[in-house]
Design a protein around this motif. Structure first.
Motif, mmCIF file in Angstrom:
data_model
loop_
_atom_site.group_PDB
_atom_site.id
_atom_site.type_symbol
_atom_site.label_atom_id
_atom_site.label_comp_id
_atom_site.label_asym_id
_atom_site.label_seq_id
_atom_site.Cartn_x
_atom_site.Cartn_y
_atom_site.Cartn_z
ATOM 1 N N HIS A 119 -2.819 5.934 -9.556
ATOM 2 C CA HIS A 119 -4.036 6.413 -8.916
ATOM 3 C C HIS A 119 -3.733 7.144 -7.608
ATOM 4 O O HIS A 119 -2.626 7.067 -7.083
ATOM 5 C CB HIS A 119 -4.992 5.235 -8.647
ATOM 6 C CG HIS A 119 -4.432 4.236 -7.672
ATOM 7 N ND1 HIS A 119 -3.822 3.070 -8.083
ATOM 8 C CD2 HIS A 119 -4.353 4.221 -6.306
ATOM 9 C CE1 HIS A 119 -3.417 2.389 -7.027
ATOM 10 N NE2 HIS A 119 -3.727 3.064 -5.941
ATOM 11 N N SER A 133 -12.291 10.518 -2.065
ATOM 12 C CA SER A 133 -12.089 10.829 -3.479
ATOM 13 C C SER A 133 -11.129 9.815 -4.089
ATOM 14 O O SER A 133 -10.257 9.260 -3.403
ATOM 15 C CB SER A 133 -11.531 12.240 -3.654
ATOM 16 O OG SER A 133 -10.230 12.337 -3.108
ATOM 17 N N TYR A 134 -11.302 9.589 -5.393
ATOM 18 C CA TYR A 134 -10.436 8.665 -6.130
ATOM 19 C C TYR A 134 -10.043 9.326 -7.445
ATOM 20 O O TYR A 134 -10.895 9.895 -8.150
ATOM 21 C CB TYR A 134 -11.148 7.350 -6.415
ATOM 22 C CG TYR A 134 -10.363 6.429 -7.329
ATOM 23 C CD1 TYR A 134 -9.310 5.670 -6.836
ATOM 24 C CD2 TYR A 134 -10.669 6.348 -8.686
ATOM 25 C CE1 TYR A 134 -8.580 4.835 -7.672
ATOM 26 C CE2 TYR A 134 -9.950 5.516 -9.523
ATOM 27 C CZ TYR A 134 -8.901 4.756 -9.013
ATOM 28 O OH TYR A 134 -8.177 3.946 -9.847
ATOM 29 N N THR A 135 -8.761 9.266 -7.774
ATOM 30 C CA THR A 135 -8.258 9.837 -9.018
ATOM 31 C C THR A 135 -7.501 8.765 -9.788
ATOM 32 O O THR A 135 -6.589 8.141 -9.239
ATOM 33 C CB THR A 135 -7.317 11.030 -8.751
ATOM 34 O OG1 THR A 135 -8.016 12.035 -8.006
ATOM 35 C CG2 THR A 135 -6.813 11.620 -10.060
ATOM 36 N N ARG A 136 -7.889 8.567 -11.020
ATOM 37 C CA ARG A 136 -7.180 7.629 -11.907
ATOM 38 C C ARG A 136 -6.280 8.432 -12.836
ATOM 39 O O ARG A 136 -6.745 9.280 -13.587
ATOM 40 C CB ARG A 136 -8.184 6.809 -12.718
ATOM 41 C CG ARG A 136 -7.531 5.821 -13.685
ATOM 42 C CD ARG A 136 -6.917 4.657 -12.933
ATOM 43 N NE ARG A 136 -6.482 3.596 -13.824
ATOM 44 C CZ ARG A 136 -5.265 3.506 -14.371
ATOM 45 N NH1 ARG A 136 -4.357 4.436 -14.097
ATOM 46 N NH2 ARG A 136 -4.962 2.508 -15.160
ATOM 47 N N LYS A 137 -4.976 8.168 -12.771
ATOM 48 C CA LYS A 137 -4.008 8.916 -13.566
ATOM 49 C C LYS A 137 -3.710 8.156 -14.858
ATOM 50 O O LYS A 137 -3.211 7.042 -14.825
ATOM 51 C CB LYS A 137 -2.717 9.121 -12.778
ATOM 52 C CG LYS A 137 -2.930 9.830 -11.440
ATOM 53 C CD LYS A 137 -1.635 9.886 -10.648
ATOM 54 C CE LYS A 137 -1.838 10.496 -9.275
ATOM 55 N NZ LYS A 137 -0.596 10.516 -8.475
ATOM 56 N N THR A 140 -15.814 19.465 -13.794
ATOM 57 C CA THR A 140 -16.355 18.647 -12.707
ATOM 58 C C THR A 140 -17.850 18.880 -12.593
ATOM 59 O O THR A 140 -18.315 20.019 -12.653
ATOM 60 C CB THR A 140 -15.682 19.009 -11.365
ATOM 61 O OG1 THR A 140 -14.269 18.867 -11.484
ATOM 62 C CG2 THR A 140 -16.180 18.091 -10.260
ATOM 63 N N LYS A 142 -11.640 11.748 -12.086
ATOM 64 C CA LYS A 142 -11.839 11.966 -10.658
ATOM 65 C C LYS A 142 -13.262 11.623 -10.236
ATOM 66 O O LYS A 142 -14.232 11.954 -10.918
ATOM 67 C CB LYS A 142 -11.543 13.429 -10.293
ATOM 68 C CG LYS A 142 -10.112 13.853 -10.595
ATOM 69 C CD LYS A 142 -9.844 15.280 -10.156
ATOM 70 C CE LYS A 142 -8.402 15.674 -10.400
ATOM 71 N NZ LYS A 142 -8.113 17.051 -9.940
ATOM 72 N N LYS A 158 -6.576 12.896 -16.070
ATOM 73 C CA LYS A 158 -6.947 12.351 -14.778
ATOM 74 C C LYS A 158 -8.468 12.275 -14.690
ATOM 75 O O LYS A 158 -9.166 13.249 -15.008
ATOM 76 C CB LYS A 158 -6.425 13.230 -13.633
ATOM 77 C CG LYS A 158 -4.912 13.326 -13.549
ATOM 78 C CD LYS A 158 -4.490 14.233 -12.421
ATOM 79 C CE LYS A 158 -2.970 14.375 -12.342
ATOM 80 N NZ LYS A 158 -2.564 15.299 -11.247
ATOM 81 N N GLU A 178 -9.592 15.918 -15.664
ATOM 82 C CA GLU A 178 -8.573 16.956 -15.828
ATOM 83 C C GLU A 178 -7.683 16.567 -17.003
ATOM 84 O O GLU A 178 -7.175 15.449 -17.062
ATOM 85 C CB GLU A 178 -7.725 17.104 -14.572
ATOM 86 C CG GLU A 178 -6.597 18.136 -14.710
ATOM 87 C CD GLU A 178 -5.779 18.300 -13.449
ATOM 88 O OE1 GLU A 178 -4.604 18.735 -13.544
ATOM 89 O OE2 GLU A 178 -6.305 17.974 -12.363
ATOM 90 N N SER A 202 -1.103 7.780 -2.790
ATOM 91 C CA SER A 202 -0.876 8.174 -4.168
ATOM 92 C C SER A 202 0.239 7.346 -4.797
ATOM 93 O O SER A 202 1.289 7.133 -4.192
ATOM 94 C CB SER A 202 -0.516 9.667 -4.249
ATOM 95 O OG SER A 202 -0.296 10.066 -5.573
#
Length: 538
Positions: free
Chosen positions: A281, A299-303, A341, A312, A310, A329, A277
């Motif tokens: 991301h 899983s991949y999260t772009r902040k 989601t 996801k 976010k 999100e 983290s």
């Protein structure tokens, strides 16, 4: 005692603006600005008692601003977290060579410790409510004479309360209820937790599906390795069912943590997980080997920090089949977020999951749209949250945000009422003390046909008008003229309300500075936004 919200509403002193300096001012610029203001406000420069009293007040502000900005350590703290950082206890132990990011992190730690002391005897409620909705008939053939049924398939509620007893001891009480197709069950648990040196220990008792006795604990082995584990004994009618679990976590690098979790009991499993983290991301991978299924997940999260959003993506494949997820999100307030989601998989089908997070409470609504992967279900699952968001934002969120902003402004006004009165008195005192300096600079500028401030007003304009509101504006001709140096007026990017001789006439509203001036015998007028920099002649 002030709450955290009240503390956030306190107005901050802007020492740079008070000395009319840029944020990157050099020590020489700071010393020069201090000397110039000292010549105006030093008590020894004034003889009559009233002026001397006003001078002492203004000189103390000048001296305080100089003390902070001329001290590299205090200035670093002030630049990172503002005036409130200087009021936080504990800075004497902080090394003076820390970076701004480290200073902010240290402030947050100190502030959190102070908050924990204030909230020592308060409970900390957490909860989760999940309502599963079955809407599969919408996307499956049915008789035209009948409406498709949408029904609640199951519902679960879980709540817990953490109640500190001492600084090291805490009681945790939790309960849960579950209902599906007319039948249900539930349970209750109470646990005592104690913080130990580099670890913690917890003993818990529960009732529901039999009596439960458990022991848990954790310990930090090194700066990079922690271990948690425990055991449960579930006493049921057909015997005692034991369970053992443990987790080993290792800090692989600054942004990456690896963990190994073992569960031995009715459903045994071994899970290997790596989480990476950063500010932009987050990536997580896991491999689960257990009963009844074996699967691999990623899983991949772009902040998106600027928009507080976010994005996801997630995928999972194993003996159960496969599942893919995508969602978003969005933070809608300081303590609230909305999550949508879409899950597509075999044999699960298409599921739209909506989630509302409010502080430590979450409300989850999984809507089962189709048992199979139907394109129409995927389309509506993707589009519906977007349409709903724009509708809710326009009809509900925007009006609520406007009301919240008005309430916040009123609360800030109430909390800072005395401070605003003091700032107004200081501004009037400063203008009184500036009179001789104003006369001198005006005469010098007139002699050279330089920059003469004929009139300057700071405040709010009337609606659909170029005129100022009398009750929300004030004359700042003298303070502006006193800031002219060798035919040049330089104001930097910050609110003008912190300049000497200024005060905020209408907190929370948009303000402008109007300057009517003459340069080389040519009259001109400019309007400047509150935070806009100024350089005259331009």
């Amino acid at each position: 005692m002030a709450s955290d919200n009240e503390s956030d509403a306190e107005l901050d002193e802007n020492y740079y603006t008070f000395l009319n300096l840029p944020r990157d001012a050099t020590p020489e610029q700071i010393n020069s600005a201090y000397r110039k203001q000292s010549r105006i406000y030093h008590p020894d420069k004034h003889q009559d008692p009233e002026s001397k009293q006003k001078a002492e007040m203004m000189f103390n502000r000048t001296k305080r601003a100089y003390e902070v900005l001329s001290d590299p350590h205090q200035r670093a703290i002030y630049d990172s977290v503002g005036e409130k950082g200087l009021k936080t206890e504990g800075w004497e132990i902080v090394h003076r060579t820390k970076t701004p990011a480290e200073i902010r992190e240290e402030y947050e730690r100190l502030a959190q410790a102070a908050a924990e002391r204030r909230l020592q005897q308060r409970t900390n409620p957490r909860g989760n409510i999940t309502i599963n909705v079955n809407a599969t008939e919408i996307f499956t053939p049915y008789d035209d004479s009948e409406m498709p049924r949408v029904e609640i398939g199951s519902m679960s509620i879980a709540q817990s309360i953490e109640a500190p007893i001492t600084r090291k001891d805490m009681i945790v009480m939790s309960g849960n209820l579950y209902s599906s197709n007319g039948t249900g069950n539930g349970g209750f648990m109470i646990a005592g937790r104690r913080l130990l040196n580099k670890g913690w220990l917890e003993v818990c008792l529960g009732a529901g599906n039999g009596f439960l006795l458990g022991l848990k604990g954790g310990r930090t082995l090194t700066s990079k390795i922690t271990v948690n584990g425990g055991t449960n004994m579930n006493f049921q009618e057909n015997g005692v069912i034991p369970a053992v679990f443990s987790t080993l976590a290792v800090q692989l690098d600054k942004h990456t943590i690896g963990s190994l979790t073992l569960n031995a009991g009715p459903q045994s499993s071994m899970t290997t997980q790596i989480d990476h983290s950063t500010d932009q991301h987050a990536i997580s991978t896991s491999f689960v080997l257990g009963t009844p299924h074996i699967y691999f997940g990623m899983s991949y999260t772009r902040k998106m920090l600027e928009s507080e959003m976010k994005l996801k993506l997630a995928a999972k494949v194993g003996t159960f089949g496969f599942m893919g997820e995508y969602g978003v999100e969005k933070k809608v307030s300081k303590y609230s977020s909305l999550v949508a989601t879409v899950s597509i998989g075999v044999p699960s089908g298409v599921i739209l999951k909506l989630k509302i997070i409010r502080s430590n409470q979450s409300y989850v609504f999984p809507i089962h749209l189709s048992d199979e992967i139907v394109p129409a279900a995927v389309f509506y699952a993707s589009v519906t949250p977007i349409i709903a968001w724009f509708f809710v934002k326009k009809v509900i969120m925007d009006p609520m945000e406007a009301d919240r902003k008005n309430i916040e402004v009123e609360r800030t006004k109430r909390q800072n009422e005395q401070r605003l009165i003091t700032k107004k008195l200081e501004a009037m005192a400063a203008i009184h003390l500036m009179q001789s300096t104003y006369n001198r600079i005006t005469n010098e500028e007139q002699a050279r046909k330089g920059l003469i401030i004929n009139r300057a007003i700071y405040g709010c304009l009337s609606e659909n008008s170029t005129q100022f509101k009398p009750e929300a504006s004030h004359d700042v001709t003298i303070p502006i003229q006193c800031l002219v140096r060798d035919g040049i007026l330089q104001l930097y990017e910050s609110s003008k309300s912190d300049l000497p001789g200024f005060f905020d006439p209408s907190l929370g509203d948009d303000k402008i500075l109007r300057i009517e001036y003459t340069f080389n015998d040519v009259p001109k007028t400019i309007n400047v936004k509150d935070n806009e920099p100024v350089r005259l002649p331009g």
